[in-house]
Design a protein around this motif. Structure first.
Motif, short mmCIF file in Angstrom:
data_model
loop_
_atom_site.label_atom_id
_atom_site.label_comp_id
_atom_site.label_asym_id
_atom_site.label_seq_id
_atom_site.Cartn_x
_atom_site.Cartn_y
_atom_site.Cartn_z
N ARG A 51 1.04 -1.14 0.05
CA ARG A 51 0.22 -0.12 -0.18
C ARG A 51 1.57 1.21 0.19
N LYS A 52 1.89 0.83 0.84
CA LYS A 52 2.66 2.37 0.96
C LYS A 52 3.65 2.41 -0.41
N LEU A 53 4.36 1.19 -1.09
CA LEU A 53 5.05 1.26 -2.18
C LEU A 53 3.99 2.31 -3.37
N GLU A 54 2.49 1.86 -3.57
CA GLU A 54 2.48 2.22 -4.58
C GLU A 54 2.47 3.85 -4.62
N PHE A 55 2.67 4.61 -3.94
CA PHE A 55 2.46 6.11 -4.06
C PHE A 55 4.61 6.62 -3.61
N LEU A 56 4.75 5.73 -3.64
CA LEU A 56 6.45 5.72 -2.85
C LEU A 56 7.46 5.45 -4.20
N ILE A 57 6.41 4.71 -5.48
CA ILE A 57 7.19 4.02 -6.64
C ILE A 57 6.93 4.89 -7.44
N ALA A 58 5.57 5.60 -7.12
CA ALA A 58 4.98 6.30 -8.77
C ALA A 58 5.78 7.64 -8.01
N ASP A 59 6.24 7.86 -7.02
CA ASP A 59 7.15 9.63 -6.89
C ASP A 59 8.28 9.08 -7.19
N ALA A 60 8.99 8.62 -7.12
CA ALA A 60 10.13 7.82 -7.65
C ALA A 60 10.54 7.54 -9.02
N LEU A 61 9.28 6.92 -9.64
CA LEU A 61 9.27 7.24 -11.66
C LEU A 61 9.02 8.58 -11.74
N HIS A 62 7.89 9.35 -10.75
CA HIS A 62 7.20 10.68 -11.52
C HIS A 62 9.30 11.49 -10.81
N GLN A 63 9.38 11.12 -10.81
CA GLN A 63 11.47 12.19 -10.25
C GLN A 63 12.58 11.35 -11.31
N ASN A 64 12.10 10.66 -12.20
CA ASN A 64 12.80 9.89 -12.87
C ASN A 64 14.26 9.37 -12.29
N CYS A 65 13.96 8.57 -11.31
CA CYS A 65 15.23 7.51 -10.71
C CYS A 65 15.52 6.51 -11.42
N ASP A 66 16.57 5.99 -11.74
CA ASP A 66 16.35 4.76 -12.22
C ASP A 66 17.25 3.82 -10.88
N CYS A 67 16.56 4.15 -9.52
CA CYS A 67 16.97 3.23 -8.40
C CYS A 67 15.93 3.58 -7.23
N VAL A 68 16.33 2.21 -6.48
CA VAL A 68 15.61 2.85 -5.15
C VAL A 68 16.10 2.22 -4.26
N ILE A 69 16.39 2.66 -3.06
CA ILE A 69 17.01 1.87 -1.19
C ILE A 69 16.18 2.52 -0.15
N THR A 70 16.48 1.20 0.21
CA THR A 70 15.78 1.13 1.49
C THR A 70 15.95 0.39 2.68
N ALA A 71 15.90 0.09 3.74
CA ALA A 71 16.82 -0.50 4.85
C ALA A 71 15.41 -1.18 6.09
N GLY A 72 16.64 -2.82 6.22
CA GLY A 72 15.99 -3.36 7.17
C GLY A 72 16.46 -4.15 8.12
#
Length: 335
Positions: A51-72
């Motif tokens: 649910r969160k990623l639907e908005f976060l990934i959309a924002d990454a694509l909107h910003q023309n990013c080429d990779c995502v990075i997260t932690a856990g």
């Protein structure tokens, strides 16, 4: 709802089902218990982080990013779903995981590797302490990274659970069903903050009870303050001036046991009871502890027989297959 102006990338199967747990309710002598199956979101074996990623990934694509990075942590459900979401939209994924590489990958970690994520091991740091440093390294290599915080729990991620409350309200109306309380695992805060904002926006008369599964010793703000700050930021993102306060959040902290990822009788009993009464699996760290808390609240008389309680299943079952976890013995589990 006010989130429709935000970019959103479809990643999961929604709405997730709501089903009744009659045998569990009967074994406890009430109340009526329903379960919201966010373990069925469909993204790499599902989970609520979709649910969160639907908005976060959309924002990454909107910003023309080429990779995502997260932690856990090494068995992070959030990281597994992030890796799957990145693969789905064609982005590289970098996971910053606490601990050291095991001899053999299993559970969520095995799925991270199958999904093609690049893993950065960070020892004792499991909550994203090194996210910015690794992001800078990626930028120096001519990447354009999009940083997703621990648990996806910033204001944009929490919007996913504002949307979830709108989904729930529509389902309950179609079922002609009311709800007295919703119980769920609360950790990085995005789920509880988003549900609380959604409840406020939709004027839903329901008690939200977060079962705290993790407590960091170095927190500078109380958890209530963190939730209030995140909820207020989420409302602002949705163009509302609504302010939230620690008193707006109910968080049960009596079920932390020996700490994060340390599985005890509470979790084992809850996992076995739900599996054997309803054929539904929980995970050992989040939904197992949250269900254990709910069962204890019921047994102590917090709810009466005529009430209806919804348990929000946040997913995480791949962690059951990590050998660190046992249903028969007390074990330390990093999930």
């Amino acid at each position: 709802m006010p989130f429709h102006h935000l970019p959103r990338r479809s990643l999961g199967f929604f709405p997730t089902p709501i089903v009744e747990l009659p045998r569990l309710s009967q074994s406890l002598g009430g109340p009526r218990i329903l379960i919201k199956r966010d373990d069925q979101t469909g993204l790499a074996l599902g989970g609520n982080k979709t649910r969160k990623l639907e908005f976060l990934i959309a924002d990454a694509l909107h910003q023309n990013c080429d990779c995502v990075i997260t932690a856990g942590a090494a068995q992070s459900n959030h990281c597994r779903q992030t890796a799957a979401a990145a693969a789905m939209v064609g982005l590289e994924c970098h996971l910053v995981l606490g601990g050291t590489p095991p001899e053999q990958a299993n559970g969520n970690l095995l799925l991270d590797e199958v999904l093609g994520a690049t893993i950065h091991w960070t020892g004792a740091d499991r909550k994203g302490e090194q996210l910015n440093a690794i992001s800078s390294q990626l930028q120096a290599q001519d990447h354009h990274p999009y940083v997703i915080p621990y648990g996806g729990s910033n204001a944009l991620g929490a919007v996913g659970f504002v949307a979830a409350m709108a989904e729930l309200q529509q389902q309950l109306q179609a079922m002609e069903q009311s709800m007295d309380a919703i119980v769920f695992a609360s950790s990085s805060g995005g789920t509880q903050a988003g549900l609380t904002v959604g409840r406020s926006f939709l004027a839903m008369d329901v008690e939200l009870i977060g079962i705290r599964i993790d407590k960091a010793e170095d927190e500078q703000l109380s958890y209530g303050d963190q939730l209030a700050e995140l909820a207020t930021s989420t409302a602002k993102m949705l163009q509302s001036e609504c302010h939230f306060h620690p008193a707006d959040f109910r968080v049960e902290t009596a079920y932390l046991g020996a700490g994060y990822g340390v599985v005890g009788d509470l979790e084992r009993s809850a996992i076995n009871l739900l599996a054997q009464s309803e054929g539904i699996l929980l995970d050992p760290v989040y939904s197992g502890r949250a269900m254990g808390g709910l069962l204890d609240l019921i047994r102590r008389g917090h709810f009466h027989r005529q009430q209806t309680v919804l348990f929000w299943h946040t997913g995480g079952q791949p962690a059951l297959f990590a050998p660190q976890f046992s249903l028969k013995e007390t074990n330390s589990f990093s999930g």
